[in-house]
Every structure is written in structure tokens, then in C-alpha cells.
Design a protein around this motif. Sequence first.
Motif, PDB file in Angstrom:
ATOM      1  N   ASP A 149       0.832  -1.208   0.000  1.00 18.02           N
ATOM      2  CA  ASP A 149       0.000   0.000   0.000  1.00 18.02           C
ATOM      3  C   ASP A 149       0.861   1.250   0.000  1.00 18.02           C
ATOM      4  O   ASP A 149       0.558   2.231  -0.693  1.00 18.02           O
ATOM      5  CB  ASP A 149      -0.926   0.005   1.221  1.00 18.02           C
ATOM      6  CG  ASP A 149      -2.114  -0.930   1.077  1.00 18.02           C
ATOM      7  OD1 ASP A 149      -2.495  -1.252  -0.065  1.00 18.02           O
ATOM      8  OD2 ASP A 149      -2.663  -1.343   2.118  1.00 18.02           O
ATOM      9  N   ALA A 152       2.565   1.482  -3.453  1.00 17.97           N
ATOM     10  CA  ALA A 152       1.574   1.831  -4.477  1.00 17.97           C
ATOM     11  C   ALA A 152       1.222   3.309  -4.419  1.00 17.97           C
ATOM     12  O   ALA A 152       1.087   3.972  -5.466  1.00 17.97           O
ATOM     13  CB  ALA A 152       0.314   0.982  -4.297  1.00 17.97           C
ATOM     14  N   GLU A 153       1.093   3.841  -3.223  1.00 16.37           N
ATOM     15  CA  GLU A 153       0.795   5.267  -3.080  1.00 16.37           C
ATOM     16  C   GLU A 153       1.902   6.108  -3.708  1.00 16.37           C
ATOM     17  O   GLU A 153       1.641   7.083  -4.419  1.00 16.37           O
ATOM     18  CB  GLU A 153       0.629   5.623  -1.608  1.00 16.37           C
ATOM     19  CG  GLU A 153       0.284   7.087  -1.372  1.00 16.37           C
ATOM     20  CD  GLU A 153       0.094   7.421   0.093  1.00 16.37           C
ATOM     21  OE1 GLU A 153      -0.158   8.606   0.388  1.00 16.37           O
ATOM     22  OE2 GLU A 153       0.200   6.513   0.938  1.00 16.37           O
ATOM     23  N   GLU A 157      -0.007   4.098  -7.994  1.00 10.10           N
ATOM     24  CA  GLU A 157      -0.771   2.871  -8.218  1.00 10.10           C
ATOM     25  C   GLU A 157      -0.635   2.318  -9.628  1.00 10.10           C
ATOM     26  O   GLU A 157      -1.517   1.627 -10.138  1.00 10.10           O
ATOM     27  CB  GLU A 157      -2.254   3.066  -7.854  1.00 10.10           C
ATOM     28  CG  GLU A 157      -2.471   3.456  -6.409  1.00 10.10           C
ATOM     29  CD  GLU A 157      -3.939   3.511  -6.019  1.00 10.10           C
ATOM     30  OE1 GLU A 157      -4.791   3.076  -6.831  1.00 10.10           O
ATOM     31  OE2 GLU A 157      -4.237   3.988  -4.903  1.00 10.10           O
ATOM     32  N   GLU A 158       0.510   2.572 -10.249  1.00 10.28           N
ATOM     33  CA  GLU A 158       0.733   2.006 -11.577  1.00 10.28           C
ATOM     34  C   GLU A 158       2.219   1.852 -11.855  1.00 10.28           C
ATOM     35  O   GLU A 158       3.049   2.562 -11.274  1.00 10.28           O
ATOM     36  CB  GLU A 158       0.104   2.888 -12.660  1.00 10.28           C
ATOM     37  CG  GLU A 158       0.692   4.286 -12.748  1.00 10.28           C
ATOM     38  CD  GLU A 158       0.034   5.120 -13.845  1.00 10.28           C
ATOM     39  OE1 GLU A 158      -1.023   4.689 -14.357  1.00 10.28           O
ATOM     40  OE2 GLU A 158       0.588   6.163 -14.190  1.00 10.28           O
ATOM     41  N   TYR A 188      -4.342  -3.396  -7.072  1.00  2.63           N
ATOM     42  CA  TYR A 188      -3.708  -2.425  -7.977  1.00  2.63           C
ATOM     43  C   TYR A 188      -3.533  -3.034  -9.367  1.00  2.63           C
ATOM     44  O   TYR A 188      -2.435  -3.485  -9.738  1.00  2.63           O
ATOM     45  CB  TYR A 188      -2.361  -1.980  -7.390  1.00  2.63           C
ATOM     46  CG  TYR A 188      -2.496  -1.416  -5.987  1.00  2.63           C
ATOM     47  CD1 TYR A 188      -3.163  -0.208  -5.764  1.00  2.63           C
ATOM     48  CD2 TYR A 188      -1.985  -2.107  -4.884  1.00  2.63           C
ATOM     49  CE1 TYR A 188      -3.311   0.301  -4.484  1.00  2.63           C
ATOM     50  CE2 TYR A 188      -2.119  -1.598  -3.599  1.00  2.63           C
ATOM     51  CZ  TYR A 188      -2.783  -0.398  -3.412  1.00  2.63           C
ATOM     52  OH  TYR A 188      -2.924   0.099  -2.132  1.00  2.63           O
TER      53      TYR A 188
END
Length: 340
Positions: A149, A152-153, A157-158, A188
Motif C-alpha cells: 500500500d 503503491a501510493e 498505483e501504476e 492495484y
Amino acid sequence: MKQRRFKAIAVGLSLAVGLSLSACVTDDSTSAEGDHTIVIVPKDSTNPWFVRMEEGVKAFASDSGLNVYQKGPSETDATMQAQVIRDLIAQGVDAIGVIPVDPGALEPVLKEAMDAGIVVVTHEGATQENTMYDIEAFNNTDYGAFIMDNLAEAMGEEGLYTTMVGHVTNASHNEWADGAVAHAAEAYPNMTLLEAEPRVESQDDGEVAYQTAKELFKKYPDLKGIVGTSSFDAPGVARAIEELGLTGKVFVSGTGLPAANKEILEKGLVQSLTLWDPADAGYALASLAAKILDGEEIVDGLDLGVVGYESMQFSSINPKVLEGAGWVVINKDNVDSFGF
């Protein structure tokens, strides 16, 4: 026993600072007298993570009045760790708490200890068979998801990412990495695991993490993130990010100590890190050993006397594993608030 939360203990936890062995390993001749002798055996005695752990071990010795101390090998090596344990068996200690370098490699010597009537408990050893109980600061799969998490932040998120572990034999590190990958697949959809090298090894060494990250970023220009697990991973990767001029373009998250990582957080080389306080874990591990020696029943809701470990719950998949709720996130805004 009173609940503890360790704060502002000055242990000089900098990955760049040399620490003498005598400052990191407590000899039994200096330990307090007590009815039981409990020894905590970390992966190594010089890693700042385990220097911090020793603070909790010493605190438990003080609170309990028992003969409790920490003794580990001079480097992260399963054979050396096994020899430390073998020496403790010969000394006839009452309990040994181990943070295993390689659970599989330690099975024979831990069996020797248990056959000798010594209480054996572990931390970060969820796959260990020759142990009475293993304590984890949290559910390892959930912790891996927590690391993901945070990564990803930072990545928006990509993008393409991979995972780094201290050693491919380290049970907890691989469980965190597996948890991170599983969570990314569910949460994600625009993040992709690097198929060619889905897991790399840092050998619990910042220099190796740095060199490995440099090679990865040069070999895979589209690589945008790395999940780190060892406390050396994120600092090593951050060094590579800065050197290659990739700040703000590629990202790393993982476990690390606040003081040791203050600079890379404030520079923005790492957006956030995750951890549990190793002093809390050391205290809890010694507390568990003492409870077993005293004949206490080990059940759900077990209180080990430290915040995050005051209501331990058995794992749903392993009846020997007790899980707490001890994780936190560190970022540039709160890095100075931990006191270590």
C-alpha cells in the motif's frame, strides 16, 4: 507486568556507524541473577535492528529480575548462529529465543536444544518446526500488503515493480513479499510484477541492495518500484535512486529504522517506511519464554507485557504462531517522533 512502549533510548542506530561487538553482545557474566536463564539469539549482533532489540531484552531482564541477555553471531550467518545456540545448549540455559537466519538450517540444533529440555521460542520464524511457539509482530501476509500500500501510493498505483528479500531462505521476508504481490494483484490492477526477476536478494547488506538496485534500474528502464523487506533494502535502493538521478521517478518502500533513514525520507528518496520496534519484539520474546518456564498456559489473548503484544492471537494456519498488532509507518513528517 507493566505494559511498555520503548521511547527515546539512545542507541546510535545509524547503518553507517561502526558498532563494537562488545557493545552489541551481552555476556552471561554481566547478566542479572535470576531463577531462569533466558538468552535471545538474534541474526547477528552488529545490525542496528538487533542492537535496538537488545534494549528490549535488557528491559525485560530489569523488569523481571531474571537472568536474561542477548547473544548473537558477529554476522548474519546460519552456521555461526547455530554455533551460538550449540554453545548455549552446552551451558545448560533454560530458554533460548531465536530470530533465525535460515529456519531450515537451524532445525537440527534447535531439536538438540529441545531434546535437552531447553525451552525454544522464535521470532520471524513462522516456518520453524523445532520451536514451541513463534511470535510475529503481525500477520506476515497483512504486513506485506501494508508495505505494498505504501509503495503503491508512491508509484501512483501504476507501473512495473519487483521484490527484494534479505535472503531467499528468510521465511518472514518471503512471506511479506508474497503478501505484497498478492495484494497488488487484487488491489492495484495497473501495477505489474517484473516477470524476469520477480524476487532479488540483498543478503541483508546495504551495499548489495545498492548494487542490485543499480543493475535492475539499468537493465529494466521501465522499472518503477521495489518492495524491500530487510532493513538494509530501502536505504540501499534509495542510494541507487539518488545516484542514478531517479528521485521522484522510481520508488522503494519496506522496513527500516527511523533515525537510520531520516535523511532519505527527508530528501524524498523514500516516501515511507514500515516497521515494528525490535525492542518491543525482544521484550515480548523473552516474556514468552519466561511464561513457558513458569508453566503459564499459552492461549489466545496472551499478554506479553508490551504495546502491540498485549493480546496475541494464534495464526489461523499455524498453531505454533502467535500474532500481534505492532506495525507502524514512518515518513518525513513523523520520523523524529519515535526516539530511536
